[in-house]
Scaffold this active site. Structure first.
Site, PDB file in Angstrom:
ATOM      1  N   CYS A 281      -5.126   0.330  10.140  1.00 22.60           N
ATOM      2  CA  CYS A 281      -4.982  -0.733   9.153  1.00 22.60           C
ATOM      3  C   CYS A 281      -3.629  -1.423   9.238  1.00 22.60           C
ATOM      4  O   CYS A 281      -3.526  -2.627   9.059  1.00 22.60           O
ATOM      5  CB  CYS A 281      -5.177  -0.110   7.765  1.00 22.60           C
ATOM      6  SG  CYS A 281      -4.811  -1.180   6.397  1.00 22.60           S
TER       7      CYS A 281
ATOM      8  N   CYS B  10     -23.689 -11.001  10.985  1.00 24.00           N
ATOM      9  CA  CYS B  10     -23.205 -12.329  10.587  1.00 24.00           C
ATOM     10  C   CYS B  10     -24.307 -13.205  10.000  1.00 24.00           C
ATOM     11  O   CYS B  10     -24.047 -14.052   9.144  1.00 24.00           O
ATOM     12  CB  CYS B  10     -22.568 -13.034  11.791  1.00 24.00           C
ATOM     13  SG  CYS B  10     -21.218 -12.113  12.549  1.00 24.00           S
TER      14      CYS B  10
ATOM     15  N   CYS C  45       0.848  -1.185   0.000  1.00 26.87           N
ATOM     16  CA  CYS C  45       0.000   0.000   0.000  1.00 26.87           C
ATOM     17  C   CYS C  45       0.884   1.235   0.000  1.00 26.87           C
ATOM     18  O   CYS C  45       1.990   1.219   0.551  1.00 26.87           O
ATOM     19  CB  CYS C  45      -0.915   0.003   1.228  1.00 26.87           C
ATOM     20  SG  CYS C  45      -2.133   1.347   1.184  1.00 26.87           S
TER      21      CYS C  45
ATOM     22  N   LYS D  18     -19.176   5.301  -3.165  1.00 25.97           N
ATOM     23  CA  LYS D  18     -19.141   4.994  -1.734  1.00 25.97           C
ATOM     24  C   LYS D  18     -17.837   5.505  -1.118  1.00 25.97           C
ATOM     25  O   LYS D  18     -16.756   5.268  -1.661  1.00 25.97           O
ATOM     26  CB  LYS D  18     -19.284   3.483  -1.512  1.00 25.97           C
ATOM     27  CG  LYS D  18     -20.646   2.951  -1.939  1.00 25.97           C
ATOM     28  CD  LYS D  18     -20.798   1.470  -1.655  1.00 25.97           C
ATOM     29  CE  LYS D  18     -22.189   0.977  -2.056  1.00 25.97           C
ATOM     30  NZ  LYS D  18     -22.367  -0.467  -1.791  1.00 25.97           N
TER      31      LYS D  18
ATOM     32  N   ASP E  88      -6.577 -45.193   6.489  1.00 24.79           N
ATOM     33  CA  ASP E  88      -7.660 -45.000   5.528  1.00 24.79           C
ATOM     34  C   ASP E  88      -7.171 -45.170   4.088  1.00 24.79           C
ATOM     35  O   ASP E  88      -7.871 -45.750   3.253  1.00 24.79           O
ATOM     36  CB  ASP E  88      -8.266 -43.611   5.706  1.00 24.79           C
ATOM     37  CG  ASP E  88      -9.392 -43.354   4.727  1.00 24.79           C
ATOM     38  OD1 ASP E  88     -10.409 -44.066   4.779  1.00 24.79           O
ATOM     39  OD2 ASP E  88      -9.249 -42.441   3.890  1.00 24.79           O
TER      40      ASP E  88
ATOM     41  N   GLY F 138      -4.110  -4.583   0.784  1.00 22.80           N
ATOM     42  CA  GLY F 138      -3.315  -3.495   0.268  1.00 22.80           C
ATOM     43  C   GLY F 138      -4.104  -2.471  -0.529  1.00 22.80           C
ATOM     44  O   GLY F 138      -5.241  -2.235  -0.286  1.00 22.80           O
TER      45      GLY F 138
END
Length: 636
Positions: free
Chosen positions: A87, A312, A80, A215, A606, A127
């Protein structure tokens, strides 16, 4: 989208000649000369037809609570050009080597697979995604995916004005821009870089090019920018913006504090005092935002309430990190590497099983803000923008580090990709330091979160002799009581809240006696099920990560390293298994090591049971453990 996917789908539904796709929906190609852009009324009628005759959503992308995941966020880079305080840690983050990041082809291959299964919205994140040189090409290729209706990008806006005309032409349909202040000097303080005017230029360029709404994401932090709340709202009076106020969320390195968080209710109350006529808008399906509008304003505002009122129950999002890990929950530390399986040559069916298993394990909701703040997770920068810090090695080692992998005398017929075989051959045959017998080196299919590994320590191979720092009080004597039982004899989880964090290492082993027939097939890699050693190895790694889900009173441990090794012993017709686990925390990892060894042994059974059921699993035991108040243990 180019030759709108919805119209293509409609044509195929309505045609009589059909073929099948992975979802079972009928599809046909339009005849030459047929228009791909039907009239609006026709399009509306066909959309209604699709809604009424929609094929079942992919089972692989539906979790155990019935949530259908149709929205995929793909991180294109960990880098970034800003250093936002919420962040990224101030000291920055160690970046994944370029060879371990997803290539453009891998990004597109995964996108195609998810879209084929029902994903209709992809958002590119970082990023900062717009610093990736081929971002325009990636958008253009995503735009060609049939069924993908929305391609969005979340950006800090610094490069947006320059790139947006090309991105729009390539097919970009939605934009989120991160901006946490309208004061240039405060902008520099928050992001630790200059660029305020470039971000504002990017916002106006998006409006100019017709994006509606544009936005704007604003992370609200007490004592920093909550005083600008009303200024942001005022922007929506004359501009077609959706200003989204985001509750401050905890991630590694951002020094999250509950007192810094401004809740949704508090923000809403502040806005309503200034604009009592504020109206609540209907919530869109699977939306993360609570939307409001002031009558007469062109734009609107929204609140993303991840901490105070989670959403959620309607979550439809999955995330792929820049290094190829699938995260089913932003706040969870559980990940699975799709990149590793891609590079091992996994088929689409195998990838879907892996994806379906991960989605199926998604929890009903995240742990809540106070528990999340105590969990080990990536820093946001390494998940996505307004984006995590990894202190440990990459999941698949780069070419330069293969000499440290404890790989000896590998059979050329194992089920790995040609690239890995080439790496093995090109590295010679390095000698494993702590065993004289041939061992199969480990492949790291998990994410590593904590434990900064000392540069003098080999990060890829754990030695059973590893020592952890002693606690100040010195080792405690062994307990003469069962710690998982309370005073009344009932099962009880130990409270480790008061214990200090120390480096914990544990090594466990197991033996699988196969018998001569099964042993020979394993040795020659001729089992019909595939490479038993590789499958058992991966099962052991996965088991270590899931121990707390298998053993009821075990704590969930954020492992920084897991290694599972398998040795063929021709004298006993046996597979010798050794599992090593490491973490830094208040509780040990011996259960993780024992679970890893045991599940690897069960997987060997298995894989071989069709040949012989006279297989014996034995000697599942702890070899050593270091760290903790009760001192170290080494089996003699």
């Amino acid at each position: 989208m180019a030759a709108r996917p919805v119209s293509r789908m409609l044509w195929r539904v309505l045609r009589t000649s059909t073929r099948s796709c992975s979802s079972g929906a009928p599809m046909t190609d339009p005849s030459p000369g047929e228009s791909s852009q039907p009239a609006p009324k026709e399009l509306s009628r066909r959309r209604q037809f699709l809604r009424e005759h929609a094929a079942p959503f992919s089972a692989f992308l539906t979790d155990s609570f019935g949530r259908q995941h149709s929205y995929l966020r793909i991180s294109l880079t960990e880098k970034c050009n800003l250093r936002c305080q919420y962040c990224m840690p101030e000291e920055g983050v160690p970046l994944t080597p370029k060879a371990d990041l997803l290539t453009t082809e891998e990004v597109l291959a995964l996108a195609r697979l998810f879209v084929k299964e029902g994903v209709d919205k992809i958002r590119l994140t970082g990023g900062e995604p717009l610093i990736r040189p081929d971002v325009v090409d990636i958008v253009a290729k995503l735009h060609q995916l049939e069924g993908l209706r929305t391609i969005g990008v979340t950006t800090n806006g610094v490069n947006l004005a320059r790139l947006l005309p090309q991105l729009q032409k390539a097919g970009l349909s939605a934009i989120n821009i991160s901006l946490d202040t309208l004061v240039p000097a405060k902008f520099e303080f928050i992001v630790r870089r200059r660029g305020f005017h470039k971000v504002m230029e990017g916002i106006h360029k998006a409006i100019e090019l017709g994006y509606n709404p544009v936005k704007v994401n604003c992370v609200v932090m007490r004592g920093l920018n909550e005083d600008e709340l009303l200024d942001f709202v005022a922007l929506t009076e004359g501009l077609p913006l959706d200003v989204r106020f985001i509750e401050y969320m905890p991630f590694d390195g951002n020094k999250w504090n509950f007192k810094k968080m401004v809740s949704y209710k508090e923000m809403l109350d502040t806005v309503q005092q200034q604009w009592p006529e504020l109206e609540k808008l209907p919530e869109e399906e699977s939306s993360t935002a609570k939307a409001f509008k002031i009558p007469g304003f062109r734009g609107r505002i929204s609140f993303i309430t991840s901490m105070s009122e989670h959403f959620c129950g309607t979550c439809n999002r999955l995330r792929i990190t820049a290094d190829g890990n699938l995260k089913v929950c932003l706040f969870g530390n559980s990940e699975v590497s799709l990149r590793d399986h891609l590079r091992m040559g996994a088929s689409e069916e195998e990838l879907l099983r892996i994806i379906g298993a991960a989605v199926g394990r998604k929890k009903r909701q995240h742990a809540g803000m106070f528990n999340i703040s105590q969990m080990k997770n990536r820093p946001m920068i390494l998940i996505e923008l307004p984006s995590m810090h990894r202190d440990s090695p990459p999941a698949i080692p780069s070419i330069s580090s293969w000499d440290s992998l404890c790989v000896q005398n590998l059979r050329p017929g194992v089920g790995f990709s040609n690239q890995m075989l080439t790496l093995w051959k090109g590295c010679g045959v390095p000698q494993a330091p702590f065993l004289a017998q041939p061992w199969l080196g480990s492949v790291f299919l998990q994410r590593h979160y904590n434990s900064l590994l000392d540069s003098a320590t080999n990060p890829k191979c754990l030695s059973s002799g590893s020592q952890a720092s002693a606690t100040p009080s010195g080792p405690l004597p062994p307990s003469d009581k069962l710690t998982h039982v309370d005073t009344e004899g009932r099962a009880s989880m130990v409270d480790v809240g008061g214990k200090p964090d120390t480096e914990r290492v544990a090594v466990a082993s197991a033996v699988v006696l196969l018998g001569p027939v099964a042993f020979q097939l394993v040795q020659q890699n001729q089992l019909k099920k595939g490479d038993a050693l590789v499958v058992a190895q991966l099962a052991g790694v996965q088991a270590a990560k899931l121990t707390s889900q298998l053993i009821p009173l075990c704590h969930n441990v954020a492992l920084s390293h897991v290694q599972v090794q398998l040795e063929l012993d021709s004298t006993r017709h046996a597979v010798m298994i050794r599992a090593s686990c490491r973490a830094r925390g208040p509780t040990g990892v011996e259960m993780e090591a024992l679970t890893s060894a045991a599940v690897a042994a069960l997987t060997m059974y298995d894989m071989c049971k069709a040949v012989s059921r006279d297989i014996v699993l034995e000697e599942i035991k702890l070899i050593s453990k270091t760290g903790g108040q009760r001192g170290d243990f080494h089996r003699t």
